[in-house]
Structure formats: structure tokens, C-alpha cells
Motif scaffolding. Structure first.
Motif, PDB file in Angstrom:
ATOM      1  N   GLU A 190       0.864  -1.191   0.000  1.00  0.00           N
ATOM      2  CA  GLU A 190       0.000   0.000   0.000  1.00  0.00           C
ATOM      3  C   GLU A 190       0.897   1.236   0.000  1.00  0.00           C
ATOM      4  O   GLU A 190       1.381   1.671   1.039  1.00  0.00           O
ATOM      5  N   LEU A 191       1.139   1.774  -1.195  1.00  0.00           N
ATOM      6  CA  LEU A 191       2.118   2.865  -1.349  1.00  0.00           C
ATOM      7  C   LEU A 191       1.702   4.105  -0.563  1.00  0.00           C
ATOM      8  O   LEU A 191       2.551   4.863  -0.106  1.00  0.00           O
ATOM      9  N   LEU A 197       6.788   8.579   0.909  1.00  0.00           N
ATOM     10  CA  LEU A 197       6.085   7.296   0.974  1.00  0.00           C
ATOM     11  C   LEU A 197       6.884   6.360   1.874  1.00  0.00           C
ATOM     12  O   LEU A 197       8.098   6.549   2.031  1.00  0.00           O
ATOM     13  N   PRO A 198       6.227   5.326   2.441  1.00  0.00           N
ATOM     14  CA  PRO A 198       6.961   4.381   3.297  1.00  0.00           C
ATOM     15  C   PRO A 198       8.040   3.665   2.489  1.00  0.00           C
ATOM     16  O   PRO A 198       7.776   3.217   1.368  1.00  0.00           O
ATOM     17  N   GLU A 199       9.238   3.555   3.069  1.00  0.00           N
ATOM     18  CA  GLU A 199      10.413   3.115   2.309  1.00  0.00           C
ATOM     19  C   GLU A 199      10.284   1.682   1.799  1.00  0.00           C
ATOM     20  O   GLU A 199      10.481   1.406   0.615  1.00  0.00           O
ATOM     21  N   GLU A 200       9.860   0.766   2.682  1.00  0.00           N
ATOM     22  CA  GLU A 200       9.864  -0.655   2.310  1.00  0.00           C
ATOM     23  C   GLU A 200       8.930  -0.948   1.134  1.00  0.00           C
ATOM     24  O   GLU A 200       9.346  -1.539   0.132  1.00  0.00           O
ATOM     25  N   PRO A 201       7.670  -0.475   1.180  1.00  0.00           N
ATOM     26  CA  PRO A 201       6.788  -0.721   0.029  1.00  0.00           C
ATOM     27  C   PRO A 201       7.326  -0.124  -1.270  1.00  0.00           C
ATOM     28  O   PRO A 201       7.258  -0.754  -2.322  1.00  0.00           O
ATOM     29  N   VAL A 202       7.903   1.056  -1.185  1.00  0.00           N
ATOM     30  CA  VAL A 202       8.420   1.706  -2.405  1.00  0.00           C
ATOM     31  C   VAL A 202       9.596   0.917  -2.967  1.00  0.00           C
ATOM     32  O   VAL A 202       9.661   0.626  -4.168  1.00  0.00           O
TER      33      VAL A 202
END
Ligand code: BV8
Ligand code: ZN
Length: 253
Positions: A128-129, A176-181
Motif C-alpha cells: 500500500e504505497l 512514501l513508506p520506504e519498504e513498500p516503495v
């Protein structure tokens, strides 16, 4: 030169068949979705006719400044959206992506949506970006919680520490949250095909995902009733609603 620009007379049926073949052949797939995939579930899109709330535009409310200025107003907007979305169910397009995920060895669904409908439909490999409307997080301490309560007990909701809680979403101007990106762009660089469904392709960095995949050689498939800035770059751009077109493509795979 994308195939779409070679043969503009291609019929929708030919486009669907070509997209289905490419999705069938692909071992590594990325899907990017936007508000349009949830439209047929009844979720108002961001920029479409139903996107306005009272007289406000989402871009004016989904910002840290708006929240700092008037947390109650911003929370009334999110509380309204939670109330609208809570009873809604995934549609055939969400379910088609679950079926595609099950038959594709390496699949990642990157969504810009905060409605949680992909998870409800059964998508497992999803990032979920832009976060989720069902998570609240404290503006002061590390407290964060999943909260599907509708209506919220109080507006604006407060943390046990006394500070304001905020929606667990990414606002304009926020990173944006680093891990999802990282996961999404790594997958895009490896993908053999990228499926872009129901997004106006206006918001970055999410809108860069299909471009990164294309630059790495991926076949680009777009599903949208309207043309978007991505359309000229797409190998196949199918003009129509996701809940009709996506099952037709996935059934053809
Ligand atoms: C960042 C979560 C940097 C909240 C959202 C100037 C100032 C400040 C920033 C910028 C600027 N210029 C550019 C930027 C960057 C900005 C940006 O891209 N702005 C755009 C508008 C130009 N991006 C950001 O600010 C991002 N952060 O850049 O941070 C940074 C880096 C390091 C450190 C600090 C900062 C953050 C972007 C995320 C913003 N949050 N939402 C919430 O939801 O409440 S974005 C919002 O737009 C939604 O998430 C939505 O998903 C997203 C994209 O919209 P769509 O999903 O595409 O929806 P839309 O309504 O637009 O379109 C629907 C489509 O569906 C249409 O095409 C329609 O035809 C189609 N459709 C309709 N029916 C159907 C259908 N399709 C298929 N079937 C149907 N039935
Ligand atoms: Zn707190």
C-alpha cells in the motif's frame, strides 16, 4: 515505438487477447492500481465527479498543513470516507487480480488506494504505497493501531498519551513508506509486464512505476475508461471499466 501506436485500429477484442497473452507468458508481473479499480465497488474516486467533499478538493485536505490548521475538518473528511467505504465489498476487478496473483510465479500488486479492498479480496502480495485509511497513528508517540471502527468514538481521535491521532495515510508532500516503495520499484525493474488499472497516472512517485518497468523492457497494459499521461507509453491501452475488462483479460490467460 509501442505497439499501440502502430495499430490504432486494433479492436478491443484484439487488445484483450494481446494483453491476456502477455500476462499468460509473463513469469514476473507488477500491477499498479488507483482509485478507479474501486469505483465499481462504490468508492468515490479522487478526481472524478464523486471526488469532492463539501466544497473541498482532496489535494487541499490530504496535506500535513491542512491537518495542522484544522485537524477536525480533515478528520471529518476521513471519517466520512471510512463510513462510505466500510460496507463496500471488492468487485470483479479486485478478484481478477487475486486470480492472476495465484497463477503468476512472481507477482506484486502496488496500490495507491487506502480503502483496503485488495486485502479484503484476498490479494496477499500487495504493498500500500499511500498507506491505509484503517490505520491510525499518533502524531507524538510511536503508538499505531488498526481501527476499523465506524463511526470513530471521537473526532479528532486522541492517543492515550493525549496527542492527536492521524490517519495512517501518506499526504501530499510526505515521503512514501520506504519498504513498500523499494519492493515496488525493484519488482518493476524485473517485471516482464506491468498492468496499470484505474489510475490517472498523475501522482508521483507511484506514477513513475510503469515508466521504470517500461524502461527495463516490460510490456505495458493500461485499463482506464479515459486516456491518461501513461497512454502514449502503453503497449495496450484498453478503454473501459476495470470490473468488465480485467476478468476478461485474466480469464484469457
Ligand atoms: C512526495 C493518500 C516527496 C491520502 C494520496 C508540488 C508540491 C508538493 C508535492 C508535489 C508537487 N508537485 C508534485 C508533487 C509530488 C506529489 C504529486 O505527485 N502531486 C501531483 C498531484 C502532481 N506527490 C507527493 O506529494 C507524494 N510525496 O512526493 O514526497 C518527499 C520525498 C522525501 C521527503 C519528503 C517528501 C505523496 C503522494 C501521495 C499523496 N496521497 N492519497 C488519501 O487517500 O487520503 S494521493 C491520491 O491520489 C490517492 O492515493 C490516489 O490513489 C492517488 C492517485 O489518484 P488515482 O488513484 O489515480 O485516482 P484519480 O481519482 O486521480 O483517478 C481515477 C482514475 O480511475 C481515472 O483515470 C479514471 O478515469 C479511472 N476510472 C474511473 N472509473 C474507472 C476507472 N478505471 C477503471 N475502471 C473504472 N470503473
Ligand atoms: Zn501517543
Amino acid at each position: 515505438m509501442s505497439e499501440a501506436s502502430i495499430d490504432v485500429s486494433r479492436t478491443a477484442a484484439e487488445g484483450i487477447a494481446l494483453a491476456a497473452r502477455r500476462l499468460r507468458e509473463a513469469r514476473r508481473l507488477v500491477a499498479l492500481t488507483g482509485a478507479g479499480i474501486s469505483a465499481e465497488s462504490g468508492v468515490p474516486t479522487f478526481r472524478g465527479p464523486g471526488g469532492l467533499w463539501r466544497q473541498y478538493r482532496p489535494e487541499d485536505l490530504a496535506t500535513p498543513d491542512a491537518f495542522a490548521r484544522d485537524p477536525r475538518l480533515v478528520w471529518e473528511w476521513y471519517a466520512w470516507r471510512r463510513q462510505v467505504i466500510a460496507p463496500l465489498r471488492p468487485n470483479a476487478a479486485h478478484r481478477a487480480l487475486v486470480a492472476l496473483e495465484k497463477r503468476t510465479p512472481e507477482f506484486l500488486l502496488a496500490t495507491q488506494n487506502v480503502d483496503g479492498l485488495h486485502g479484503t479480496a484476498g490479494s496477499a502480495r500487495v504493498v500500500e504505497l499511500h498507506g491505509t485509511i484503517w490505520r491510525l497513528r499518533c502524531t507524538s508517540c510511536a503508538h499505531t493501531r488498526e481501527d476499523r471502527g465506524v463511526p470513530l468514538a471521537e473526532i479528532p481521535p486522541r492517543c492515550a498519551c493525549g496527542a492527536l491521532l492521524r490517519p495512517g495515510v501518506v499526504w501530499f508532500g510526505e515521503a512514501l513508506p520506504e519498504e513498500p516503495v523499494t519492493r515496488a520499484f525493484e519488482a518493476a525493474r524485473e517485471a516482464e509486464a506491468v498492468l496499470v488499472v484505474g489510475t490517472s497516472s498523475l501522482v508521483y512517485p507511484a506514477a513513475a512505476l510503469p515508466q521504470v518497468a517500461r524502461a527495463a523492457g516490460a510490456f505495458v497494459i493500461e485499463i482506464n475508461p479515459e486516456p491518461t499521461p501513461l497512454t502514449p507509453l502503453a503497449d495496450v491501452s484498453l478503454r473501459g471499466p476495470a470490473a468488465a475488462l480485467l476478468p476478461a483479460i485474466v480469464e484469457g490467460t
